[in-house]
Design an enzyme around this catalytic site. Structure first.
Site, PDB file in Angstrom:
ATOM      1  N   LYS A 191      36.016  11.562  89.936  1.00  0.00           N
ATOM      2  CA  LYS A 191      37.545  12.176  89.711  1.00  0.00           C
ATOM      3  C   LYS A 191      37.469  13.099  90.925  1.00  0.00           C
ATOM      4  CE  LYS A 191      39.609  15.028  85.887  1.00  0.00           C
ATOM      5  NZ  LYS A 191      39.144  16.046  84.843  1.00  0.00           N
ATOM      6  N   SER A 250      42.869  14.875  81.281  1.00  0.00           N
ATOM      7  CA  SER A 250      42.983  14.863  82.652  1.00  0.00           C
ATOM      8  C   SER A 250      42.109  13.887  83.529  1.00  0.00           C
ATOM      9  CB  SER A 250      42.953  16.153  83.349  1.00  0.00           C
ATOM     10  OG  SER A 250      41.512  16.568  83.269  1.00  0.00           O
ATOM     11  N   SER A 253      39.175  16.514  78.431  1.00  0.00           N
ATOM     12  CA  SER A 253      39.557  15.973  79.554  1.00  0.00           C
ATOM     13  C   SER A 253      38.782  14.686  79.810  1.00  0.00           C
ATOM     14  CB  SER A 253      40.066  16.585  80.711  1.00  0.00           C
ATOM     15  OG  SER A 253      41.104  17.295  80.311  1.00  0.00           O
TER      16      SER A 253
END
Lengths: 105, 479
Positions: free
Chosen positions: B79, B154, B178
């Protein structure tokens, strides 16, 4: 649990929003500020649900590890980044120092 | 979409170590699948040359007879809030668009020590503030099962990347759900370890008392292996806890027959989508048939967990994001007249509307006159939630429920209503407040073919037990 119940309290004002922006060093455009008054009011009203809980006999939880006083030896270590590399991202430099705007007027 | 793209990670690594396949071939396969799936916009940047070079080095070391590690030559995607050498780290925010990280996250270092190769950085909501990846400052990632829908957030980019086979595993962060939420929306396994199990050094901070790093994969075995490689105390992160001395990959354990499973009553309220309810109930029924001791448990304060979280999280966010002053790194206000302007312009231009919203809420609940009524009170409610959770684990080994009240929603459906967006986290935030480990496992699809994930919550600091149960439950669900 999955919906929004309006138990009306909050009442955030435009003045509040502008003050909060000033505290956080953010400059809001006029329409941004207007939008945020409504949004913050709605959100704060929602989180005020916590007032349902009787917190009289409860301590605060600041962290969940249970760790206290985690120490390390006061020694310098060999780290991944070199000093020069740490300065690479600075927008303005002079002689290996970060340059900023005048602090004292 | 339903294809199995990669062998189990342990086998991939063994193939490379034994010279049966090359790391370069694995990396090239990954890069090809990244290119092929460009339309889903899961990836912010590709580290093509550094990854290929690393792979070649690993292959050479193998030829010399060197032992590489348990992830020898295996490609992965991180990420874009993980600092990685040789590439950009943007946190999907305009604030960090110019940023080149001078060091690398501990988690990345640990994976590389085991031979893994980072091939790309995945998209996210800027600063991880969001549940749909729609708040990325660059572009929105599309759900692999339906391009008109969100992947969740997210860690939407990471979840979509694994679902599309771009790499055998990806890394995400979970502050309020997330990792687990996008994993549920994209049909992959998403794991949130116990808070403190993996070092957060080198990962862009959001809410420091709940932030956690975890892997996204397609199987619990892969999850356990990657977790084992990353877990452990780190001098650079003083909030890291002691890990289990045994390997988390050592997943044998008893069968389902001795497992005490608690069905959380509050997770099944009105507003839960029908198919999500049916799927979760179906898994629970199968667990009963398999001999598990299933009973209902009540977490009375869990309906308040979201309210509690959306006081504590923004408060900690407002504090953590005060470092972005444009003086040492990141976007700077180039038209600034004086020092104050130089702080303010950069932050106003660099932060998007969701980030600003959270910073302002955080500033409000921490400000003089409001601190006691909001932040301090929320920290006490947090204590109550922890007490209830601990009590539930006296009678149960695992708690179960759906991961989210819904399946992937349409793009734009919740972006005009911040509070509605926050409600997607209602079932996941509890474990962030308490620190308990939690996992989302793909269970079924809804009538539109969208993935549904079930959530298992484990005992505080007992990731081993959660992983063992999860492995058995995934076998049951797939079987």
């Amino acid at each position: 649990m999955f919906g929004i119940i309006d138990l009306t309290m909050a009442k955030i004002t435009r003045e509040d929003v502008l003050k909060l922006a000033w505290l956080s060093k953010i400059k809001l455009k006029s329409n941004e500020a207007d939008r945020l008054v409504k949004e913050l009011d709605e959100i704060v009203k929602y989180v005020e649900q916590i007032n349902e809980v009787d917190v009289k006999n409860l301590d605060t939880t600041d962290q969940v590890t249970g760790l206290t006083n985690v120490m390390r030896r006061d020694e310098t270590i060999k780290y991944q980044a070199k000093p020069g590399e740490l300065l690479d991202n600075a927008p303005d430099k002079e002689k290996n120092q970060i340059k900023v705007k005048r602090v004292l007027q | 979409m339903n294809g199995v793209y990669w062998k189990p990670i342990a086998e991939l690594a063994e193939d490379v170590q034994k010279g049966r396949s090359s790391s370069l071939s694995l990396v090239e396969k990954s890069l090809e699948l990244i290119k092929k799936n460009d339309e889903y916009k899961a990836i912010v940047s590709v580290l093509e040359e550094p990854a290929k070079n690393r792979a070649k080095q690993i292959d050479q070391r193998v030829k010399k007879g060197e032992k590489i590690g348990r992830l020898a030559g295996v490609p992965f995607i991180a990420k874009d809030n993980f600092l990685v050498d040789n590439g950009k780290t943007t946190a999907a925010s305009n604030m960090l668009k110019p940023f080149k990280s001078p060091y690398q996250a501990t988690a990345i270092n640990k994976l590389e020590e085991e031979g893994a190769v980072c091939v790309a950085k995945a998209n996210l909501d800027a600063y991880a503030h969001g549940s749909s990846t729609e708040h990325s400052d660059f572009f929105t990632t599309l759900n692999p099962y339906d391009k008109t829908r969100v992947p969740g957030g997210s860690s939407g980019g990471s979840a979509a990347a694994v679902a599309l086979g771009m790499a055998p595993f990806a890394l995400g962060t979970d502050t309020g759900g997330s990792i687990r939420l996008p994993s549920s929306f994209c049909g992959v396994v998403g794991y949130k370890p116990t808070y403190g199990l993996i070092s957060r050094s080198g990962v862009v901070a959001m809410a420091s008392s709940t932030d956690v790093i975890g892997p996204l994969t397609t199987t619990v075995e892969d999850t356990a292996l990657v977790l084992d490689c990353m877990a452990g105390k780190d001098e650079l992160d003083m909030t890291t806890i002691e890990r289990d001395k045994k390997s988390y990959y050592n997943l044998a354990g008893k069968g389902l027959a001795s497992l005490k499973i608690g069905v959380v009553k509050e997770f099944f309220g009105e507003g839960l989508e029908d198919d999500v309810k049916k799927t979760t109930q179906s898994v629970i029924d199968r667990l009963k048939k398999a001999g598990a001791e299933v009973s209902e448990v009540s977490l009375k304060s869990s309906p308040l967990a979201l309210a509690c979280y959306y006081i504590i999280c923004p408060a900690e966010v407002s504090s953590n994001l005060s470092r972005y002053d444009g003086q040492r790194y990141g976007h700077t206000g180039s038209q600034a007249k004086d020092l104050n302007d130089s702080y303010t312009l950069g932050r106003s231009e660099g932060f998007n509307s969701e980030v600003k919203r959270r910073v302002l809420i955080g500033t409000y609940v921490l400000s003089s006159g409001y601190y006691d009524a909001y932040y301090k009170k929320a920290q006490k409610v947090r204590t109550e939630i922890i007490k209830e959770t601990d009590a539930a684990f006296k009678e149960h080994d695992i708690l179960i429920g759906p991961t989210a009240p819904m399946t992937a929603f349409k793009l734009g459906e919740n972006t005009e209503d911040p509070l509605k967006m926050y409600l997607t986290d209602v079932l996941t935030v509890g474990s962030n407040l308490t620190g308990n480990p939690s996992i989302s496992i793909p269970a079924d699809k809804d009538k539109n073919g969208l993935p549904i994930g079930i959530q298992l919550i484990g005992r505080q600091k007992n990731d081993m037990q959660l992983l063992e149960a999860s492995k058995k439950i995934q076998e049951l669900v797939n079987g």
